[in-house]
Design an enzyme around this catalytic site. Structure first.
Site, short mmCIF file in Angstrom:
data_model
loop_
_atom_site.label_atom_id
_atom_site.label_comp_id
_atom_site.label_asym_id
_atom_site.label_seq_id
_atom_site.Cartn_x
_atom_site.Cartn_y
_atom_site.Cartn_z
N ALA A 168 77.67 25.99 47.79
CA ALA A 168 76.58 26.14 46.84
C ALA A 168 75.83 24.81 46.83
O ALA A 168 76.46 23.75 46.77
CB ALA A 168 77.12 26.44 45.46
N LYS A 169 74.52 24.88 46.91
CA LYS A 169 73.76 23.62 46.99
C LYS A 169 73.47 23.15 45.56
O LYS A 169 72.38 23.34 45.02
CB LYS A 169 72.47 23.88 47.78
CG LYS A 169 71.97 22.70 48.54
CD LYS A 169 70.92 23.10 49.53
CE LYS A 169 70.00 21.97 49.90
NZ LYS A 169 70.62 20.73 50.32
N VAL A 170 74.51 22.57 44.95
CA VAL A 170 74.48 22.22 43.53
C VAL A 170 73.86 20.85 43.34
O VAL A 170 74.29 19.88 43.97
CB VAL A 170 75.93 22.20 42.96
CG1 VAL A 170 75.91 21.89 41.47
CG2 VAL A 170 76.65 23.49 43.25
N TYR A 188 75.22 16.32 44.56
CA TYR A 188 74.60 15.36 45.46
C TYR A 188 74.89 13.90 45.10
O TYR A 188 74.53 12.99 45.84
CB TYR A 188 73.10 15.66 45.63
CG TYR A 188 72.98 16.70 46.72
CD1 TYR A 188 73.35 18.03 46.45
CD2 TYR A 188 72.66 16.37 48.02
CE1 TYR A 188 73.35 18.99 47.46
CE2 TYR A 188 72.66 17.31 49.02
CZ TYR A 188 73.00 18.61 48.73
OH TYR A 188 73.01 19.54 49.75
#
Ligand code: PMP
Length: 315
Positions: free
Chosen positions: A154-156, A160
């Site tokens: 999931a590109k949460v 990052y």
């Protein structure tokens, strides 16, 4: 005239007018997921080719689903919003588009339920991210976050911080990019890129279970390698030391495109220059993303930038 533009609270507006309050949940806790996609400018036909827009929105939907963020527009509506945003912005150069599904309410307390959601998107001009002559990497001392902590597929947004720590460590130590290992010591990925090695004419890349983001460029390169050159890809775990003995190494990502890795931990990879397989894949990928390969037109959403006095439209 071109201008950085946003789609915010259901309206198109200059980026400078799109503002959130300082108590917004996503700002307080990182409770958001995002995409990054590129529009690649083709001067010959005056078109910006948005790369794999639908696949990016499918991944955003999967990320939202994992997190529990409601993404109200359909994939087709999201593609239309994006095309219109880019057309209105009017850039005649490469652009980067950042859609975000986020917890938009001003609320205290980390949780995913019971906080309102919204979607926004913006577009900015964006050139090269990494040196296309090849980069020098270091193995990061920061471990890739595990699926049981924050799922990497999931590109949460909040995830990052993991990438940011690794990237800063690499730059402060004189390298161009970090390579993160996961909890078990397997090679996972770069701070914003997937990684491949070439050994004996095959591509090898870590599987999704080694805590990678399932990259769209990764998928595109696997397809091009197979369909154009008959090069197979093996998805399996890679040890740190296997990077050192690879014939070639490269990274893939929306920002990075396909970038050769010429050094890892001060060890030269292959000849120390971008390798033959890397160069061939790079060439074909560049042609595909600029609309020069009919076969891959299905990956592209062509947009004509708005010209004075005319509303921009999908080409
Ligand atoms: N891994 C990470 C951590 C990333 O941020 C990115 C960039 N989105 C990638 C891999 C590459 O993914 P994609 O090719 O879809 O941009």
């Amino acid at each position: 005239m071109s201008e950085r533009m946003a789609y915010f609270q259901g309206q198109f507006m200059p980026l400078s007018e799109a503002k959130i309050g300082i108590m917004t949940h996503a700002f307080l806790y990182g409770t958001a997921c995002f995409e990054g996609l590129r529009g690649n400018w083709n001067q010959d036909d005056g078109t910006l080719y948005l790369f794999r827009t639908k696949e990016h929105y499918q991944r955003l939907r999967r990320s939202s689903m994992i997190l529990g963020i409601k993404l109200a527009p359909s994939d087709d509506e999201l593609c239309d919003i994006t095309a219109e945003l880019v057309a209105r912005a009017g850039f005649t150069e490469d652009v980067y588009i950042r859609p975000i599904a986020y917890k938009s309410e001003e609320a205290i307390g980390p949780r995913m339920h019971d906080v309102a959601d919204d979607f926004l998107c913006f577009v900015i001009p964006f050139g090269n991210y990494l040196d296309d002559q090849g980069i020098r990497c270091m193995t990061s001392t920061w471990r890739r976050v595990d699926d049981l902590g924050i799922p990497a597929r999931a590109k949460v947004n909040g995830l990052y911080i993991n990438s940011a720590l690794a990237k800063t460590e690499a730059l402060e130590n004189g390298f161009d990019e970090a390579i993160m290992l996961d909890d078990r010591g397997h090679v996972s990925e770069g701070s914003g890129e997937n990684i491949f090695i070439v050994r004996d004419g095959k591509l090898i890349t870590p599987p999704p279970s080694d805590n990678i983001l399932e990259g769209i460029t990764r998928d595109s390169v696997i397809t091009i390698a197979h369909d154009e050159f008959g090069i197979p890809t093996v998805e399996r775990s890679i040890d740190r030391s296997e990077l050192y003995v690879a014939d070639e190494c490269f990274m893939t990502g929306t920002a990075a495109h396909l970038t050769a890795v010429i050094e890892v931990d001060r060890r030269t990879i292959g000849s120390g220059l971008p390798g033959d397989v890397t160069k061939r894949l790079h060439g074909r990928y560049y042609d595909a993303m600029h609309g020069r390969e009919e076969k891959y037109a299905k990956w592209l959403l062509p947009v004509k930038p708005q010209v004075a006095g005319r509303q921009g439209v999908k080409a």
